[in-house]
Scaffold this motif. Structure first.
Motif, PDB file in Angstrom:
ATOM      1  N   GLN A   1       0.830  -1.187   0.000  1.00 46.13           N
ATOM      2  CA  GLN A   1       0.000   0.000   0.000  1.00 46.13           C
ATOM      3  C   GLN A   1       0.867   1.240   0.000  1.00 46.13           C
ATOM      4  OE1 GLN A   1      -2.408   0.720   3.494  1.00 46.13           O
ATOM      5  NE2 GLN A   1      -3.995   1.733   2.285  1.00 46.13           N
TER       6      GLN A   1
ATOM      7  N   SER B   1      -4.735   2.564  -2.733  1.00 44.44           N
ATOM      8  CA  SER B   1      -5.331   1.300  -2.339  1.00 44.44           C
ATOM      9  C   SER B   1      -4.274   0.214  -2.193  1.00 44.44           C
ATOM     10  CB  SER B   1      -6.374   0.873  -3.368  1.00 44.44           C
ATOM     11  OG  SER B   1      -7.060  -0.270  -2.924  1.00 44.44           O
TER      12      SER B   1
ATOM     13  N   TYR C   1     -14.101  -2.383   4.152  1.00 39.16           N
ATOM     14  CA  TYR C   1     -13.056  -2.457   5.162  1.00 39.16           C
ATOM     15  C   TYR C   1     -12.746  -1.053   5.653  1.00 39.16           C
ATOM     16  CZ  TYR C   1     -11.896  -7.374   4.443  1.00 39.16           C
ATOM     17  OH  TYR C   1     -11.928  -8.747   4.404  1.00 39.16           O
TER      18      TYR C   1
ATOM     19  N   GLN D   1      -9.738   1.279   7.718  1.00 43.32           N
ATOM     20  CA  GLN D   1      -8.333   1.340   8.135  1.00 43.32           C
ATOM     21  C   GLN D   1      -8.127   2.583   8.968  1.00 43.32           C
ATOM     22  OE1 GLN D   1      -5.396   1.918   5.013  1.00 43.32           O
ATOM     23  NE2 GLN D   1      -3.940   0.609   6.083  1.00 43.32           N
TER      24      GLN D   1
ATOM     25  N   LEU E   1      -6.183  -3.365   7.826  1.00 42.35           N
ATOM     26  CA  LEU E   1      -7.597  -3.324   7.473  1.00 42.35           C
ATOM     27  C   LEU E   1      -8.432  -4.161   8.442  1.00 42.35           C
ATOM     28  CD1 LEU E   1      -6.260  -2.397   4.798  1.00 42.35           C
ATOM     29  CD2 LEU E   1      -8.184  -3.469   3.633  1.00 42.35           C
ATOM     30  N   GLN E   2      -9.589  -3.629   8.744  1.00 41.12           N
ATOM     31  CA  GLN E   2     -10.545  -4.363   9.559  1.00 41.12           C
ATOM     32  C   GLN E   2     -11.842  -4.491   8.777  1.00 41.12           C
ATOM     33  OE1 GLN E   2     -11.061  -2.645  13.475  1.00 41.12           O
ATOM     34  NE2 GLN E   2      -8.947  -1.932  13.527  1.00 41.12           N
TER      35      GLN E   2
ATOM     36  N   TYR F   1     -11.840   4.247   4.296  1.00 42.23           N
ATOM     37  CA  TYR F   1     -12.780   3.173   4.023  1.00 42.23           C
ATOM     38  C   TYR F   1     -12.540   2.619   2.624  1.00 42.23           C
ATOM     39  CZ  TYR F   1     -15.114   4.706   8.236  1.00 42.23           C
ATOM     40  OH  TYR F   1     -15.380   5.020   9.551  1.00 42.23           O
ATOM     41  N   PHE F   2     -12.449   1.300   2.563  1.00 42.89           N
ATOM     42  CA  PHE F   2     -12.187   0.629   1.291  1.00 42.89           C
ATOM     43  C   PHE F   2     -13.361  -0.275   0.934  1.00 42.89           C
ATOM     44  CE2 PHE F   2      -7.793   1.645   0.449  1.00 42.89           C
ATOM     45  CZ  PHE F   2      -7.263   1.927   1.691  1.00 42.89           C
TER      46      PHE F   2
ATOM     47  N   PHE G   1      -9.660  -4.152  -4.530  1.00 41.51           N
ATOM     48  CA  PHE G   1      -9.991  -3.028  -3.664  1.00 41.51           C
ATOM     49  C   PHE G   1     -10.208  -1.747  -4.459  1.00 41.51           C
ATOM     50  CE2 PHE G   1      -9.427  -4.490   0.632  1.00 41.51           C
ATOM     51  CZ  PHE G   1      -8.594  -5.595   0.509  1.00 41.51           C
TER      52      PHE G   1
ATOM     53  N   GLY H   1      -9.964   3.682  -1.866  1.00 44.17           N
ATOM     54  CA  GLY H   1     -10.109   4.166  -0.505  1.00 44.17           C
ATOM     55  C   GLY H   1     -10.657   5.580  -0.448  1.00 44.17           C
TER      56      GLY H   1
END
Lengths: 115, 111
Positions: free
Chosen positions: A38, A43, B36, B38, B44-45, B88-89, B101, B104
């Motif tokens: 990253q 991303s 996800y 971050q 990432l969560q 946020y992804f 992905f 973001g």
């Protein structure tokens, strides 16, 4: 829940040295692990997919001789950045696919800075 | 090929404002869709997910509905808090395979 750890969380190294990053699944077995990179404010880019006991599959444009991936067990995969240069500085994140979860879990990431 | 497009940030909102982050996808099959989050300096969560059309994922006041007809998975929250400040992804994934992905969206919530 399933937990994935990475070590170290931060590393600073000199140009030309090699750095190893570990990714561990702590409470589950992972047949497949993924390594992402990253860049700031961007991303995640998939670098490679590793399956336990076999060679990693690298994405187009990723140098496999520079980013060595080893997936020696069902709970550990390592990424070694060889002969690191400042342009390798980035945030590296792994994820693990659980054999019984059918879900990927992400590690907290490793911040690599090459001086 | 498969891809995810999400609205560019950064987004700045006042506390208790309504949040929408748009996400659209292109897919050849029937993927699962994810959001996800971050937080600064962290990995990432998983925030929420939906595995098939018309499913609604929800968590911590956030929700998103898998809209096949519009190929969208917009993230919404009725009242944001300062602690929601993060990146946020949006992502899609086929079973067992890699994620795709979005780029973001950075959210900052000010008191």
């Amino acid at each position: 829940g399933a937990v994935v750890s990475q070590h170290p969380s931060r590393v600073i190294c000199k140009s030309g040295t090699s750095v190893k990053i570990e990714c561990r699944s702590l409470d589950f077995q992972a047949t497949t692990m993924f390594w992402y990179r990253q860049f700031p404010k961007q991303s995640l880019m998939l670098m490679a997919t590793s399956n336990e006991g076999s060679k990693a599959t690298y994405e187009q444009g990723v140098e496999k001789d520079k980013f060595l991936i080893n997936h020696a067990s069902l709970t550990l995969s390592t990424l070694t950045v060889t002969s690191a240069h400042p342009e390798d500085s980035s945030f590296y994140i792994c994820s693990a696919l659980g054999t019984s979860y059918n879900e990927q879990f992400f590690g907290p990431g490793t911040r690599l800075t090459v001086l | 090929g498969d891809s995810v497009t999400q609205m560019e940030g950064p987004v700045t909102l006042s506390e208790e404002a309504f949040l929408t982050i748009n996400c659209t996808y292109t897919a050849t099959g029937y993927p699962s869709l994810f959001w996800y989050v971050q937080y600064p300096g962290e990995g990432l969560q998983l925030l929420l997910k939906a595995t098939k059309a018309d499913d609604k994922g929800s968590n911590k006041g956030f929700e998103a509905t898998y809209r096949k007809e519009t190929t969208s998975f917009h993230l919404e929250k009725g009242s944001v808090q300062v602690s929601d400040s993060a990146v946020y992804f949006c992502a899609l994934r086929y079973s067992g395979n890699q994620f795709y992905f979005g780029t973001g969206t950075s959210l900052t919530v000010i008191p």
